[in-house]
Design a protein around this motif. Structure first.
Motif, PDB file in Angstrom:
ATOM      1  N   LEU A  58       0.782  -1.237   0.000  1.00  0.00           N
ATOM      2  CA  LEU A  58       0.000   0.000   0.000  1.00  0.00           C
ATOM      3  C   LEU A  58       0.815   1.289   0.000  1.00  0.00           C
ATOM      4  O   LEU A  58       0.237   2.365  -0.182  1.00  0.00           O
ATOM      5  CB  LEU A  58      -0.946   0.016   1.215  1.00  0.00           C
ATOM      6  CG  LEU A  58      -2.090  -1.011   1.183  1.00  0.00           C
ATOM      7  CD1 LEU A  58      -2.878  -0.959   2.481  1.00  0.00           C
ATOM      8  CD2 LEU A  58      -3.012  -0.761  -0.002  1.00  0.00           C
ATOM      9  N   ASP A  59       2.107   1.243   0.187  1.00  0.00           N
ATOM     10  CA  ASP A  59       2.879   2.485   0.244  1.00  0.00           C
ATOM     11  C   ASP A  59       2.952   3.149  -1.133  1.00  0.00           C
ATOM     12  O   ASP A  59       2.944   2.478  -2.168  1.00  0.00           O
ATOM     13  CB  ASP A  59       4.293   2.217   0.759  1.00  0.00           C
ATOM     14  CG  ASP A  59       5.068   3.502   0.959  1.00  0.00           C
ATOM     15  OD1 ASP A  59       4.702   4.264   1.874  1.00  0.00           O
ATOM     16  OD2 ASP A  59       6.020   3.757   0.203  1.00  0.00           O
ATOM     17  N   ASP A  60       3.053   4.477  -1.129  1.00  0.00           N
ATOM     18  CA  ASP A  60       3.069   5.213  -2.394  1.00  0.00           C
ATOM     19  C   ASP A  60       4.352   5.005  -3.191  1.00  0.00           C
ATOM     20  O   ASP A  60       4.399   5.343  -4.382  1.00  0.00           O
ATOM     21  CB  ASP A  60       2.843   6.712  -2.152  1.00  0.00           C
ATOM     22  CG  ASP A  60       3.820   7.321  -1.164  1.00  0.00           C
ATOM     23  OD1 ASP A  60       4.540   6.574  -0.478  1.00  0.00           O
ATOM     24  OD2 ASP A  60       3.868   8.558  -1.064  1.00  0.00           O
ATOM     25  N   ASN A  61       5.397   4.451  -2.580  1.00  0.00           N
ATOM     26  CA  ASN A  61       6.613   4.122  -3.319  1.00  0.00           C
ATOM     27  C   ASN A  61       6.623   2.673  -3.798  1.00  0.00           C
ATOM     28  O   ASN A  61       7.650   2.189  -4.264  1.00  0.00           O
ATOM     29  CB  ASN A  61       7.855   4.378  -2.469  1.00  0.00           C
ATOM     30  CG  ASN A  61       8.058   5.839  -2.143  1.00  0.00           C
ATOM     31  OD1 ASN A  61       7.955   6.240  -0.981  1.00  0.00           O
ATOM     32  ND2 ASN A  61       8.317   6.654  -3.160  1.00  0.00           N
ATOM     33  N   SER A  62       5.466   2.011  -3.680  1.00  0.00           N
ATOM     34  CA  SER A  62       5.402   0.610  -4.074  1.00  0.00           C
ATOM     35  C   SER A  62       4.109   0.269  -4.801  1.00  0.00           C
ATOM     36  O   SER A  62       4.134  -0.270  -5.897  1.00  0.00           O
ATOM     37  CB  SER A  62       5.549  -0.290  -2.836  1.00  0.00           C
ATOM     38  OG  SER A  62       5.512  -1.649  -3.173  1.00  0.00           O
ATOM     39  N   GLN A  63       2.962   0.558  -4.196  1.00  0.00           N
ATOM     40  CA  GLN A  63       1.659   0.280  -4.795  1.00  0.00           C
ATOM     41  C   GLN A  63       1.500   1.092  -6.090  1.00  0.00           C
ATOM     42  O   GLN A  63       1.650   2.309  -6.099  1.00  0.00           O
ATOM     43  CB  GLN A  63       0.550   0.648  -3.805  1.00  0.00           C
ATOM     44  CG  GLN A  63      -0.830   0.808  -4.370  1.00  0.00           C
ATOM     45  CD  GLN A  63      -1.387  -0.452  -5.005  1.00  0.00           C
ATOM     46  OE1 GLN A  63      -1.754  -0.442  -6.182  1.00  0.00           O
ATOM     47  NE2 GLN A  63      -1.438  -1.529  -4.240  1.00  0.00           N
ATOM     48  N   PRO A  64       1.182   0.424  -7.217  1.00  0.00           N
ATOM     49  CA  PRO A  64       1.146   1.126  -8.491  1.00  0.00           C
ATOM     50  C   PRO A  64      -0.125   1.925  -8.769  1.00  0.00           C
ATOM     51  O   PRO A  64      -0.144   2.722  -9.713  1.00  0.00           O
ATOM     52  CB  PRO A  64       1.304  -0.008  -9.519  1.00  0.00           C
ATOM     53  CG  PRO A  64       0.746  -1.209  -8.840  1.00  0.00           C
ATOM     54  CD  PRO A  64       1.064  -1.034  -7.381  1.00  0.00           C
TER      55      PRO A  64
END
Length: 571
Positions: free
Chosen positions: A372-378
């Motif tokens: 869910l992180d913005d540096n991972s979840q597309p």
């Protein structure tokens, strides 16, 4: 036309002191129940309860589970506030976004109620659960939470292990949810109206005390609610939506009858069938050619929404423990393809299918952060700013899109994919990857992982949500964070709202302008592309952060969304 009210005796339950409620249903209240919800939240001055009110579906809905004749919401109030909601200083009533349930409002609700109490006001926050959430079975998650055993939840959903004599009946098929084809815009706004009338029967009190709003799609639903006429007679306005609220609030959205930033329209390429008109859509739903619940083969569907809850449970119970969910959840196309889509470093990795997520070692917190992180979840609409990877080598994640979108002239994709560069661990079979929480980014021991262009992937100013609180919100509530069976009819109705028979009762054109509006926008979220004068902008926030951000931000300052929402509610 409005439905006749239930006997007003059911409203006596509003006077119950939550600590004395013995069970979900008592002889005193056959059509309403209120059950306390224990919480591990650090915001300890707020009480929570799950409320159910019987509001039967119309006969035209066809056969449906009895549970779906009830509406539910999470009620947050100050522990020293009045038990009777009619005596509260103000009540905020929130519609969730797409694929979202009542539990998603946990942090913003608690933070707002607590902030208002500091100014001497006792307000309440009601987080609505849409009717379709009645199809969910939380038994496994609740049993896992109670037993502090994530494997118990997995066993219930995947290995037919009984909990209290109950077995998981499986995820509902398209044929089993046929009645969802009737649950669109009209049913949803009417459900909110009926619930408000049941809980606060005095229209003058509703108009004086309530603020109506929502997150994401919830702002659009509130826009229609404001314009709706609920008794079928536009000349009488006591029933009009705008006369049920004293103001509106928008959480990374707008109070409007169309999507913000898209000229008010849902792009046809998102729902191709709408170009053929309302008749074709209705025929598609009736025959089952069009799925009655919004679903994709992977990432966004009933099973993956439930898996998010299980991942949240694992991170809640044992954040530093070694995650074994990818291995313990039985293999299947849906979950395997979801892992492959979310955890592939680049296109060659995705096409080869190797390395897989099972080749890495993650803590439970890191596994949730990766989802869910913005540096991972597309997908931008599922992103939160909860910290960053730690414990090993981190590289650019170039799948499904490269990180240099602007340089390639593809900056417009950021609305779909988010603005932040994506990152991924790069040592399969190597170290244990951990998670650096939002308030530890930029600390003296932070290695400051950098992208291929030499710039840091993130910074303290871009991190706002405590991953422990996100995990708790995903797993703690009887009305959960996600919406497993989102009715397709909801999206098509909004896209085709000008067609006869869909929004014919949205006749009060001045309904939105009739009350004050507070717009609370995520600085890096979906609303950031369309700033308006008077907006409250939360810097660094993503779309989900307006719901989940920590009460204390990096640097020690207060959380701006809830602080401004509390101020708006207590004016």
């Amino acid at each position: 036309m409005g439905r006749p009210p239930l006997p007003l005796t059911v409203l006596a339950a509003s006077a119950l002191v939550l600590g004395t409620v013995a069970g979900p249903v008592s002889a005193r209240e056959a059509d309403r129940s209120e059950t306390p919800v224990p919480s591990g939240s650090p915001v300890t001055d707020v009480s929570e309860s799950a409320v159910r009110v019987r509001v039967p579906l119309p006969a035209s809905a066809g056969p449906h589970p009895q549970a779906c004749d009830w509406l539910s919401y999470l009620r947050f109030r100050h522990k020293d506030g009045p038990a009777d909601p009619a005596r509260a200083d103000r009540i905020l009533i929130a519609q969730p976004g797409i694929l979202e349930g009542a539990g998603a409002f946990d942090s913003v609700a608690r933070n707002t109620v607590s902030a208002a109490a500091k100014s001497g006001k006792h307000i309440e926050f009601w987080a609505l659960d849409r009717r379709s959430n009645c199809l969910e079975d939380p038994t496994g998650l609740q049993a896992g939470l109670k037993a502090k055993d994530t494997r118990l939840a997995v066993d219930y959903y995947y290995r037919q292990k009984e909990v209290d004599g109950r077995k998981f009946a499986g995820y509902q098929s398209n044929d089993q949810v046929r009645w969802l084809q009737t649950v669109g815009l009209e049913q949803t706004v009417r459900d909110q109206y009926d619930l408000m009338v049941r809980e606060l029967p005095d229209q003058a009190a509703r108009k004086r005390k309530t603020l109506c709003g929502g997150h994401s799609l919830g702002g659009v639903l509130t826009g229609f609610f404001a314009k709706w006429d609920f008794d079928g007679d536009p000349a009488t306005t006591g029933d009009a939506g705008y006369n049920q609220c004293s103001g509106y609030f928008a959480l990374d959205t707008r109070i409007a009858t169309g999507l913000p930033g898209m000229d008010g329209q849902i792009p046809e390429e998102w729902v191709p069938l709408v170009q053929f008109g309302a008749g074709a859509v209705q025929a598609g739903l009736e025959t089952g050619i069009v799925p009655r619940a919004l679903s994709a083969p992977a990432v966004v569907n009933t099973e993956t929404m439930n898996l998010l809850g299980i991942a949240g449970l694992a991170a809640n119970l044992d954040p530093g423990g070694l995650s074994d969910l990818a291995a313990y959840v039985p293999s299947g196309f849906n979950q395997d393809m979801t892992y492959r889509l979310l955890f592939s470093k680049d296109y060659p990795t995705f096409l080869k299918g190797s390395p897989t997520v099972k080749d890495f070692r993650f803590t439970n917190a890191a596994a949730l952060g990766g989802l869910l992180d913005d540096n991972s979840q597309p997908l931008a609409f599922m992103q939160a700013s909860v910290g960053f990877w730690d414990g090993g080598k981190i590289v650019d994640k170039e799948f499904p899109a490269p990180n240099d979108l602007d340089e390639l002239g593809l900056g417009g994709l950021s609305r779909l994919l988010g603005k932040d560069k994506k990152a991924i661990p790069d040592e399969p079979g190597g170290p244990l990857y951990t998670w650096r929480n939002y308030d530890r980014v930029g600390a003296p021991d932070d290695p400051v992982h950098t992208s291929k262009d030499g710039t840091p992937f993130t910074s303290a100013g871009k991190e706002v949500t405590d991953i422990a609180e996100l995990a708790r919100s995903l797993s703690e509530h009887p009305l959960d964070f996600t919406e497993h069976y989102f009715p397709t009819r909801m999206v098509t109705d909004i896209a085709l709202a000008s067609s006869p028979g869909i929004a014919d009762d949205a006749v009060h054109e001045g309904g939105i302008e009739a009350n004050p509006i507070l717009n609370l926008e995520a600085g890096d979220g979906l609303g950031s592309s369309d700033p308006q004068p008077g907006d409250v902008i939360a810097p660094g926030y993503q779309h989900i952060d307006v719901l989940t951000a920590s009460a204390v931000q990096n640097g020690g300052g207060p959380e701006p969304v809830s602080a401004n929402l509390a101020a708006f509610a207590t004016r």
